[in-house]
Structures are given as structure tokens and as C-alpha cells.
Write a protein that holds these residues in place. Sequence first.
Motif, PDB file in Angstrom:
ATOM      1  N   LEU A 238      18.619  64.996  52.418  1.00 38.41           N
ATOM      2  CA  LEU A 238      19.218  65.315  53.711  1.00 38.41           C
ATOM      3  C   LEU A 238      18.196  66.019  54.590  1.00 38.41           C
ATOM      4  CD1 LEU A 238      22.711  66.659  52.537  1.00 38.41           C
ATOM      5  CD2 LEU A 238      22.100  64.329  53.217  1.00 38.41           C
ATOM      6  N   GLY A 239      18.068  65.568  55.845  1.00 41.81           N
ATOM      7  CA  GLY A 239      17.160  66.216  56.775  1.00 41.81           C
ATOM      8  C   GLY A 239      16.303  65.226  57.524  1.00 41.81           C
ATOM      9  N   LEU A 240      15.508  65.749  58.442  1.00 45.87           N
ATOM     10  CA  LEU A 240      14.626  64.910  59.247  1.00 45.87           C
ATOM     11  C   LEU A 240      13.515  64.332  58.379  1.00 45.87           C
ATOM     12  CD1 LEU A 240      14.316  67.217  62.383  1.00 45.87           C
ATOM     13  CD2 LEU A 240      15.506  65.018  62.282  1.00 45.87           C
ATOM     14  N   PRO A 241      12.992  63.167  58.740  1.00 44.14           N
ATOM     15  CA  PRO A 241      11.888  62.574  57.980  1.00 44.14           C
ATOM     16  C   PRO A 241      10.697  63.526  57.923  1.00 44.14           C
ATOM     17  CG  PRO A 241      12.762  61.018  59.595  1.00 44.14           C
ATOM     18  CD  PRO A 241      13.395  62.338  59.888  1.00 44.14           C
ATOM     19  N   SER A 242      10.095  63.624  56.762  1.00 40.82           N
ATOM     20  CA  SER A 242       8.981  64.557  56.596  1.00 40.82           C
ATOM     21  C   SER A 242       7.713  64.009  57.235  1.00 40.82           C
ATOM     22  CB  SER A 242       8.735  64.820  55.104  1.00 40.82           C
ATOM     23  OG  SER A 242       8.412  63.607  54.445  1.00 40.82           O
ATOM     24  N   GLY A 243       6.917  64.916  57.780  1.00 38.19           N
ATOM     25  CA  GLY A 243       5.625  64.527  58.339  1.00 38.19           C
ATOM     26  C   GLY A 243       5.700  63.845  59.685  1.00 38.19           C
ATOM     27  N   ILE A 244       6.860  63.867  60.326  1.00 40.67           N
ATOM     28  CA  ILE A 244       7.054  63.199  61.611  1.00 40.67           C
ATOM     29  C   ILE A 244       7.123  64.247  62.724  1.00 40.67           C
ATOM     30  CG2 ILE A 244       8.671  61.835  62.988  1.00 40.67           C
ATOM     31  CD1 ILE A 244       7.147  60.174  61.000  1.00 40.67           C
ATOM     32  N   SER A 245       6.489  63.940  63.854  1.00 43.00           N
ATOM     33  CA  SER A 245       6.536  64.850  65.001  1.00 43.00           C
ATOM     34  C   SER A 245       7.094  64.114  66.216  1.00 43.00           C
ATOM     35  CB  SER A 245       5.131  65.376  65.313  1.00 43.00           C
ATOM     36  OG  SER A 245       4.277  64.322  65.730  1.00 43.00           O
ATOM     37  N   TRP A 246       7.371  64.888  67.280  1.00 50.66           N
ATOM     38  CA  TRP A 246       7.910  64.277  68.497  1.00 50.66           C
ATOM     39  C   TRP A 246       6.961  63.228  69.070  1.00 50.66           C
ATOM     40  CZ3 TRP A 246      12.711  64.370  70.019  1.00 50.66           C
ATOM     41  CH2 TRP A 246      13.536  65.437  69.640  1.00 50.66           C
ATOM     42  N   SER A 247       5.662  63.405  68.857  1.00 57.31           N
ATOM     43  CA  SER A 247       4.688  62.449  69.398  1.00 57.31           C
ATOM     44  C   SER A 247       4.792  61.081  68.746  1.00 57.31           C
ATOM     45  CB  SER A 247       3.261  62.994  69.221  1.00 57.31           C
ATOM     46  OG  SER A 247       2.953  63.154  67.836  1.00 57.31           O
ATOM     47  N   ASP A 248       5.476  61.013  67.596  1.00 58.13           N
ATOM     48  CA  ASP A 248       5.632  59.727  66.909  1.00 58.13           C
ATOM     49  C   ASP A 248       6.801  58.911  67.459  1.00 58.13           C
ATOM     50  OD1 ASP A 248       3.503  60.028  65.026  1.00 58.13           O
ATOM     51  OD2 ASP A 248       4.753  61.459  63.916  1.00 58.13           O
ATOM     52  N   VAL A 249       7.691  59.560  68.184  1.00 51.57           N
ATOM     53  CA  VAL A 249       8.886  58.866  68.668  1.00 51.57           C
ATOM     54  C   VAL A 249       8.539  57.664  69.552  1.00 51.57           C
ATOM     55  CG1 VAL A 249      10.960  59.078  70.093  1.00 51.57           C
ATOM     56  CG2 VAL A 249      10.386  60.867  68.437  1.00 51.57           C
ATOM     57  N   PRO A 250       7.649  57.800  70.566  1.00 52.12           N
ATOM     58  CA  PRO A 250       7.346  56.626  71.410  1.00 52.12           C
ATOM     59  C   PRO A 250       6.787  55.433  70.629  1.00 52.12           C
ATOM     60  CG  PRO A 250       6.530  58.646  72.429  1.00 52.12           C
ATOM     61  CD  PRO A 250       6.947  59.001  71.041  1.00 52.12           C
ATOM     62  N   LYS A 251       6.164  55.698  69.480  1.00 50.51           N
ATOM     63  CA  LYS A 251       5.558  54.612  68.702  1.00 50.51           C
ATOM     64  C   LYS A 251       6.609  53.663  68.133  1.00 50.51           C
ATOM     65  CE  LYS A 251       1.809  57.740  67.330  1.00 50.51           C
ATOM     66  NZ  LYS A 251       1.190  58.476  66.200  1.00 50.51           N
ATOM     67  N   VAL A 252       7.785  54.183  67.839  1.00 50.78           N
ATOM     68  CA  VAL A 252       8.812  53.344  67.208  1.00 50.78           C
ATOM     69  C   VAL A 252       9.865  52.849  68.195  1.00 50.78           C
ATOM     70  CG1 VAL A 252       8.482  54.510  65.001  1.00 50.78           C
ATOM     71  CG2 VAL A 252      10.286  55.298  66.544  1.00 50.78           C
ATOM     72  N   VAL A 253       9.760  53.268  69.456  1.00 58.60           N
ATOM     73  CA  VAL A 253      10.777  52.865  70.441  1.00 58.60           C
ATOM     74  C   VAL A 253      10.886  51.347  70.583  1.00 58.60           C
ATOM     75  CG1 VAL A 253      11.352  52.885  72.898  1.00 58.60           C
ATOM     76  CG2 VAL A 253      10.828  55.027  71.737  1.00 58.60           C
ATOM     77  N   PRO A 254       9.764  50.588  70.683  1.00 58.21           N
ATOM     78  CA  PRO A 254       9.915  49.123  70.800  1.00 58.21           C
ATOM     79  C   PRO A 254      10.653  48.507  69.614  1.00 58.21           C
ATOM     80  CG  PRO A 254       7.695  49.788  71.410  1.00 58.21           C
ATOM     81  CD  PRO A 254       8.351  50.998  70.818  1.00 58.21           C
ATOM     82  N   THR A 255      10.332  48.965  68.404  1.00 53.42           N
ATOM     83  CA  THR A 255      11.016  48.439  67.216  1.00 53.42           C
ATOM     84  C   THR A 255      12.491  48.835  67.234  1.00 53.42           C
ATOM     85  OG1 THR A 255       8.964  48.646  65.963  1.00 53.42           O
ATOM     86  CG2 THR A 255      10.992  48.383  64.709  1.00 53.42           C
ATOM     87  N   ALA A 256      12.760  50.082  67.606  1.00 50.45           N
ATOM     88  CA  ALA A 256      14.151  50.549  67.669  1.00 50.45           C
ATOM     89  C   ALA A 256      14.944  49.765  68.709  1.00 50.45           C
ATOM     90  CB  ALA A 256      14.193  52.042  67.981  1.00 50.45           C
ATOM     91  N   LEU A 257      14.304  49.438  69.831  1.00 54.51           N
ATOM     92  CA  LEU A 257      14.985  48.641  70.862  1.00 54.51           C
ATOM     93  C   LEU A 257      15.354  47.263  70.335  1.00 54.51           C
ATOM     94  CD1 LEU A 257      13.031  49.495  74.141  1.00 54.51           C
ATOM     95  CD2 LEU A 257      15.505  49.716  73.783  1.00 54.51           C
TER      96      LEU A 257
END
Length: 564
Positions: A239-258
Motif C-alpha cells: 500500500l502506498g505511492l510507487p517507490s522511487g517516483i517523483s512529480w517530474s516523472d508524471v509528464p513522462k507517462v501522460v501520453p501512455t495514460a491518455l
Amino acid sequence: MNLIPEPLRGYRRAWLARDVIAGLTLSAVAIPEVMGYTSIAGTPIVTGLYTIIFPTLLFALLGSSRLLVVGADSATAAVLAAGLTGLGIAGVTPGSPDWLAFASLTALVCGALLILARLLRLGFIGDFLSASVLIGFLTGVGIQVLSGQIPDLLGIPKGKGGWFEQQWHWITSLSSIELGTLAFGLATIVVIQIFRRFIPAVPGAVVAVVLLTAVSALIDAQAHGVAVVGAVQGGFPPLGLPSGISWSDVPKVVPTALSCFVLIIAQSAATSRSFAFKHGDAVDINRDIVGLSGASLAAGLTGTFVVNGSPTKTQILDEQKGRTQLANLTMAAVVLVFTLFFTGLLADMPKAVLAGIVFLIGVSLIDVPGLQRLWMRRKNEFVVAVITAITVFAVGVEQGIILAIVLSLLDLVRRQYTPGDFVIGQNQAGEPTYLPAKPGAQSLPGLVVFRYDAELFYANANRFADHFESVISAAPDPVRWVALDCAAIDDIDYSAGVTLANLVNYSRAHNARFVLVRPDTQLLSTLRAYGTLDTIGEDNIFPTLAEAFRAYRADPDPRLPLSG
């Protein structure tokens, strides 16, 4: 406040036994299936089990569908894997902790997008993928999925590069086949197909997993060169946020998430709607989006990947006479028990067994009957489906999603740009007749009733005007009345309103009266706002075709006969 989840309201005690039995059956199918999806997503085997614990629970509590089964799905797993591969970040490779962290982050971003979609009431987005495009997309995913399992079935290392390069790699490596691995893979396919054909009530995948894992342990298959799953880390989902991930990583996965977001809405909405209609239940797609967002967020916070509504598992639940989400909660409970106490039994399972299961899942995604129907009934849509399928497996799943959306929108524009147009007449019984709007057609001598089967907007306004003018100018008799049948025109933008006003002036320049037939109140309000209705005149509006024909006959031209 009613705290009972919507899918469980009005629950009947008579449904309980059926729901529990359906949930037990569903778990037997889902466990090997979702483990297989991890080979597509590139995540540890246990993460497949995690997809149907908390995500299923959250959808049951927040969604509206009584039957929709939420969990790992081959299409979204393929989109996820393609998107993460395209990131090209060092250390983010299939099976690595960083890969799983980015997969969970993608689920969280997808959940956030679904929340946004609910707030903006964007449930209609799923309607923008046409049936032909979805057939092509899922067929392409099926080809990609099954072809991706061939190396594991043969015991050959997977090739690098694009799809064609990967296929060429295993074709040119057939001399390196590991026969023991091939035997387990073929045995899996044969066992599943035998049970599917002759004993469909028994999940063949479960039989194959249990039987072939036992054989593997008995003969120590690993010692004979057969790759096995090995120790599976079970236990309660983290339970919890993915380890080793920061806010700067969010834009990298936006296209895949879309890409996942669009597919989730389209597939889940279609599945939920079809089964709701079948049982006479109400459909609330926006409420289902709430449930799907909760499921995606739960996936991201419990160490697994994107989930989706599953048509195949929902069909199984329906066949087992499950009535509510209690069946899915039963499935989740069984999977949780298995994850906590029994994952050690998987250590000797050959990887070829999972490859065989996923191979058949890929085969089932190839919609041959759907393609055949398109070929027989709509060859242009068949071509669209084939192009979409080829793009998915030959270029990429994300590119296939983009192409699918573009093709669907282009098809929508094409239909609006080139709709049917007709000249309406009357038979001897006074019933309307519809003739193609070609030069030389007329409704009665001196009368042309023109029907355009689309809303008028800037893109089709000029084409509409050209067709209109060609019919008027080529009418066999001098035209005295021009009537526009507005039954199919719900709206009209300003550009088309100007074009319509010009057609009124054109008609009057040719000594013809311009009238509207069957306009609704919204269209009249719009035309009044544009000032176009003032040009037409309130006395030139007729609510029915019959009234328009009667008015024309009551205003005879002595030069022309009144029969036609």
C-alpha cells in the motif's frame, strides 16, 4: 444517505448462491488469465493477481454496473508496455522495480484523468471509437499479443526491434527450439481447447496450470532446460505511492495514460452498456467512470498496473448467472486468499504454460467474424479496420490508438459531409416517397422538397448549397416552390445560416417561394437568432410534409398541371 453501493441496492437473498458460485468460477478463470497478462505488461506475476483485489473492490463500491468485471486486460497491458518501452529511460526495463513503479504511476495518472472525465461529464468520449475501428484495434492487439508469446512457446530468446524484426528473429532461430518448452506450451493450448470444446463448464486454463505444473515438478522440468516461473513473492498487496517516483516523472507517462484512458472508457462503456441492456438495467456511464477511476487509483496505490473493464470475464460472469458485484467481490476474496497463502505452488509452473494461455487470449481478440461482417456489409469500414489492425501490431499500440481516434473522427466528419440527400414526393395514398437528389428530380411539377440528412455546419454548407442549386436549376418544370425538409437538421452553425439565407435569395431570384418543413423549435430559435428566419418569413414554415403539399396545391400556377 444510502451507504449501500448502487450495484448492490435491492439485493435479493435468492441471488446469493448464484453470485458466490459465479464468483468462484470467475476466480478460477481470472487467476491464470491475469497472471498471463503480466507477461504482456512486463511486470511480476503477482501484480496480475493484485489487479483483481482492491481495484475490483473499489469499482464494486463506486461504479453503477451490476456485472462489469474490472481487472487486468490484454489491450491496456499492451498499451502500457508499448508506452513504457518508448520512454527509453535507463533502468526502466520490463520486470525491473523501476518498470513496475512507472506502471503504477501510469495507473494513478489514468485514475486522475478518469476523475477529470467524470467532473466534465466526458463519458461520451467512448462513443468516438466506431465499432469497425474497435474491431481493427483489438484484432491488431490480438496479433501482437499472440506473436509476442511465440518465443516463450518455443524456448527461444525474444528478438529486438520492431514487430517484423522480432518475427524474423524467431523464424530464423527455429533450429534453437527447446523441445521440452515447446511440449509444455503445446500441451497448454491443447488442454484449454479440449475443455473449451467438450467441457466448457470447466475452466481449461486452470486444469492446464494445475496439471502441467504438477508434471513439471514431478520430472524437474527446470533441470531439463524448461524455464519455470520460480518463486513468486506473495502476500498482501503493498500500500502506498510507487517507490522511487517523483512529480517530474508524471509528464513522462501522460501520453501512455491518455491512450489507456481512451481505451478504458470505450471498452468499459461498451461492455457495461451491452450487459445492462440485456438485463433491463439502467446505464450510468458517468457513474461507472467514477468506479473505474477508483479502480485505477487503487491499482496505482497497491503496486500493480492499469485495469480495465473486461468483456470476456463479464461474459463469463453473465453465463454463470451472476447478478451483482457480490460475485466480483467473491472473486476478489478468493484471489486475496490465493495471493496470501498459495503463490508458492506456482514455483514449478513452466513459463510456456503462461505463454500458451496468453497466446489463446490473443487468438480470441482477433475478431474474424466481425471482419467478415464488415467485408460483406461495409467494405470501406473493413479497410479502416484492417489499416487500424496493421498499425497496432506493425507500428505500435499507442499509434494504433491515435489512428483509431483519428479514423473515427474522420468517418464522423465524412458522414456529416456526404450524407444522403433526397427529393421527397407523394404517392397516390399521400405517403412520402424518397428519390435521390439528382438533377431532373422534382416532388411535383413546380415543387422541389429537398431533404438533407445531416446537421448543417461550415464544412458541409457549400456542398449542401451546390446540391440544392443543381436540383433546382435542372428541374423539368419551372420551380415555383422550394421546400427544405428539416427533419434531420437539429442544429445549424452561423456559416451554414449565412449559406441558407443566400439560398433563400437565390430561390427568390428565380421567382420561387422558399419554405421550411418540419423544423423543430431549437432550429427555429437558432435561425431567429441569426436573422435568417426573418429572411425566410414566419409564414413560410410548415410543421408537416402533408401541410406543405396541401399549401402548394392550393397555390396553383395556371401554366402547370396540379397532378404529378
